[in-house]
Write a protein that holds these residues in place. Structure first.
Motif, mmCIF file in Angstrom:
data_model
loop_
_atom_site.group_PDB
_atom_site.id
_atom_site.type_symbol
_atom_site.label_atom_id
_atom_site.label_comp_id
_atom_site.label_asym_id
_atom_site.label_seq_id
_atom_site.Cartn_x
_atom_site.Cartn_y
_atom_site.Cartn_z
ATOM 1 N N SER A 71 13.455 41.090 25.185
ATOM 2 C CA SER A 71 13.485 39.848 25.964
ATOM 3 C C SER A 71 14.657 38.985 25.547
ATOM 4 O O SER A 71 15.291 39.213 24.508
ATOM 5 N N LYS A 90 20.139 34.899 31.584
ATOM 6 C CA LYS A 90 18.839 34.649 32.209
ATOM 7 C C LYS A 90 18.806 35.173 33.634
ATOM 8 O O LYS A 90 17.766 35.640 34.120
ATOM 9 N N VAL A 123 18.920 44.096 27.302
ATOM 10 C CA VAL A 123 17.485 43.990 27.597
ATOM 11 C C VAL A 123 17.247 44.910 28.789
ATOM 12 O O VAL A 123 17.558 44.556 29.924
ATOM 13 N N ASN A 134 8.435 47.129 22.116
ATOM 14 C CA ASN A 134 7.275 46.307 21.782
ATOM 15 C C ASN A 134 6.426 46.944 20.690
ATOM 16 O O ASN A 134 5.826 46.242 19.863
#
Length: 220
Positions: A71, A90, A123, A134
């Protein structure tokens, strides 16, 4: 001989992800699919594994290695992100973009450009990559698996059209890596778009997948 993990491309099985996680935390090097090309990678916290990745790719220590984060907030942990860089990132992530950024102290010396103190961070928009990130809890090194043939100093198993199949890629690397992550996808042949965000003006230094979108946001 590498262990091959067959994994679902959209909903990676938790059991398999955990097995790969254990291997990576033990210093394994893997071949795995991303949202651009197949990559060679490892846990960023394993210095010995990173050294092996460099040897496989025949990369000198002054060439930075790209790594994946899950992220934008994770990117900010490993790099200094200006307001301009943040706005651009972003809009573009997750996706096929590599951002060159100044590193924080959390990035190992063996990963970064030793002179500029920069590195490439991505990302990815890819279920398997995100599941592994993760699970491991650390960034994962990601460098193109298109390595040189040690005998002929030529791209591996390149067919007449300049492409190579998944089978050829796996066959060539199965003795060099510990893990092969197989989600059934054939290799892609176009890499990420690279954006250098270290200066006052963002710059596209390589046109890869999605470069037109990135160019539009830089101009905007």
């Amino acid at each position: 001989m590498a262990t091959v993990y067959q994994i679902h491309p959209d909903t990676p099985q938790t059991r398999i992800v955990e097995q790969i996680e254990d291997d990576l935390k033990s210093g394994a090097v893997m071949l795995y699919p991303t949202d651009t090309v197949y990559a060679i990678g490892c846990d960023i916290s394993s210095k010995s594994a990173i050294q092996r990745v460099r040897r496989i790719k025949q990369m000198s220590n002054d060439k930075p290695l790209t790594f994946l984060c899950p992220s934008l907030s994770d990117v900010a942990t490993y790099a200094f992100v200006t307001d301009t860089a943040y706005r651009i990132m972003k809009r573009l992530i997750p996706g096929p973009y590599t951002f060159i950024l100044p590193t924080t102290k959390l990035v190992p010396q063996i990963v970064m450009n030793p002179k500029r103190k920069t590195t490439g961070i991505r990302v990815p928009d890819h279920p398997v990559c995100l599941a592994l990130l993760n699970a491991v809890g650390n960034p994962i090194i990601s460098t193109s698996a298109h390595v040189l043939d040690q005998d002929e100093s030529a791209p591996i198993s390149v067919e007449k059209n300049g492409h190579f199949s998944q089978v050829e890629l796996f066959d060539h690397l199965e003795k060099l890596v510990d893990i092969i992550v197989d989600n059934g996808e054939e290799p892609r042949y176009v890499g990420s778009t690279i954006l250098d965000l270290t200066g006052e003006t963002p710059e596209i230094t390589r046109q890869g997948i999605g470069w037109e979108t990135a160019a539009a946001w830089i101009v905007g």
